[in-house]
Write an enzyme that holds these catalytic residues in place. Sequence first.
Site, short mmCIF file in Angstrom:
data_model
loop_
_atom_site.label_atom_id
_atom_site.label_comp_id
_atom_site.label_asym_id
_atom_site.label_seq_id
_atom_site.Cartn_x
_atom_site.Cartn_y
_atom_site.Cartn_z
CD GLU A 1 20.12 6.49 80.67
OE1 GLU A 1 20.04 7.70 80.44
OE2 GLU A 1 21.21 5.89 80.82
CG ASN B 1 16.75 -3.46 78.08
OD1 ASN B 1 17.95 -3.26 78.23
ND2 ASN B 1 15.83 -2.76 78.74
CB CYS C 1 14.46 -2.87 82.39
SG CYS C 1 14.56 -1.32 83.30
C1 UGA Z 1 18.77 -3.27 82.42
C2 UGA Z 1 19.85 -3.07 81.37
O1 UGA Z 1 21.04 -3.80 81.74
C3 UGA Z 1 20.22 -1.58 81.20
O2 UGA Z 1 21.17 -1.42 80.15
C4 UGA Z 1 18.93 -0.82 80.85
O3 UGA Z 1 19.18 0.57 80.73
C5 UGA Z 1 17.89 -1.06 81.94
O4 UGA Z 1 17.63 -2.48 82.06
C6 UGA Z 1 16.63 -0.34 81.52
O5 UGA Z 1 16.05 -0.68 80.48
O6 UGA Z 1 16.26 0.66 82.17
P1 UGA Z 1 18.71 -3.31 85.12
O7 UGA Z 1 17.34 -3.90 84.95
O8 UGA Z 1 18.90 -2.17 86.04
O9 UGA Z 1 19.27 -2.82 83.68
O10 UGA Z 1 19.68 -4.44 85.66
P2 UGA Z 1 20.63 -5.58 85.00
O11 UGA Z 1 21.96 -5.46 85.61
O12 UGA Z 1 20.55 -5.57 83.54
O13 UGA Z 1 19.95 -6.91 85.56
C7 UGA Z 1 18.64 -7.31 85.18
C8 UGA Z 1 18.34 -8.69 85.74
O14 UGA Z 1 19.10 -9.68 85.07
C9 UGA Z 1 18.64 -8.85 87.23
O15 UGA Z 1 17.59 -9.59 87.84
C10 UGA Z 1 19.93 -9.65 87.26
O16 UGA Z 1 20.08 -10.44 88.41
C11 UGA Z 1 19.73 -10.52 86.03
N1 UGA Z 1 21.01 -11.01 85.46
C12 UGA Z 1 21.89 -10.14 84.90
C13 UGA Z 1 21.29 -12.37 85.46
O17 UGA Z 1 20.49 -13.20 85.97
N2 UGA Z 1 22.45 -12.80 84.89
C14 UGA Z 1 23.35 -11.95 84.32
O18 UGA Z 1 24.39 -12.43 83.81
C15 UGA Z 1 23.06 -10.58 84.33
#
Ligand code: UGA
Length: 430
Positions: A151, A208, A260
Amino acid sequence: MKISIIGHGYVGLVSAAVFADLGNTVWCIGRTAEKIANLKKGIMPFYEPGLEEMVNRNFTAGKLNFTLDYQEAISSSELIFICVGTPPQKNGEADLSQVETAAKNIASCLPKYSVVVTKSTVPIGTNKLVQEIINRHKNDNVRFDIASCPEFLREGSALKDTLNPDRIVIGASAPQAVKLLLELHRPINSKTIITSIETAEMIKYAANSLLSVKISFANAISFLCEKTGADVEEVMEGIGSDKRIGRRFLYPGVGYGGSCFPKDVKALISISDKLGYDFQLLKSTEDINQEAVNRFVQKALKLLDNKVEGKKVGVLGLAFKPNTDDMREAPSIKIIKILQELGAEIKAYDPVSMDNATKLMPDIKYASDAYGVAREADILLIITEWNEFKELDLPKIKKLMKKPIILDGRNIYNPVETKKLGFIYQGIGR
Ligand code: UGA
């Protein structure tokens, strides 16, 4: 099609709702009577935009059912999805106990040919383990196949991501398993990659991990920008415009959190250690992620002239990212803990994660909105980039604060304009 989904966390419940919405009959199996009863009453176990409406609509239509009973669900299902948690153990390895229990339970009530699909993020080789467990516990005459269907949804945009994914990965070797999974995903109409089970398992960890590497890279460049006078946002725009690099996931800040990235990076390090490869790149990714938090706290201390005792620190945003109430591995927890230990008085606000935050941090103060946080504050920390924080009445915030200092951990404000309004402003890498 008739489908069973084991687990009603983000992956399980979202998949169950979407597959039901696409016209299938779905059974969602849980293990806690209270949670299943709540779902039947329309009470969601977590906040996700649009999910409650989709779940309730399909439940009312009889297309989505909730149960504690494997037998009831599995006996009529052609596809059975394992969507349970795989939390990290102390040594970084994924804890597979819930996957193993699910496999045993499935085996004990498999009545006819079905495909058992793992959607949980699992170490390479786990699907084979699921196969062995089912073989050991099933009735001799029953045939089944296994498949991996990782996913890629993000919290906060889970429905959109599931309905419009960049790709669907199907890891399976049995033609019947591939056929059923292709049929299930046909209405989603996205690029589909059919591959071996091991490759599918690896794709999930690799995806990831690389996204985490991108974030840590952006953070590391932000550290250098602060020393050189360059602006990290413009640097990321400059490099992200190169199609080979891409702009997404290059936003520096207070580091990645959630259930994640931290878990999966640790798990891949542990998998690779076991395979005899020292994955330095991922170890550095973790170090930089921690450093992003440490540097943020150091900046806060400096802005407070290193006198934190008794200072009123306002915190905007607690969830690990916007549009979720999820506090797992949220950078806010680490930042608040350090400042509290140094004697700061914390007052915080988050649009949806206040209930979860209060359980985790009962000893800080909470306000009912951003202005309540700003009142009498010596400094305002932006930790999660909720849209409502981007639209705040900054002159009003300035009037409310004891000292107009903003430390913006997500670069949501324009430094020049914020300074023009009379704030002492610092962002990340600019
Ligand atoms: C992440 C992946 O993006 C999904 O594709 C994956 O399905 C999911 O993990 C999982 O394995 O279930 P998620 O953890 O919901 O999704 O959220 P993200 O949007 O990826 O953000 C993760 C973290 O990275 C957050 O703390 C966000 O603030 C941080 N982030 C994200 C940054 O600091 N900078 C960015 O440019 C992007």
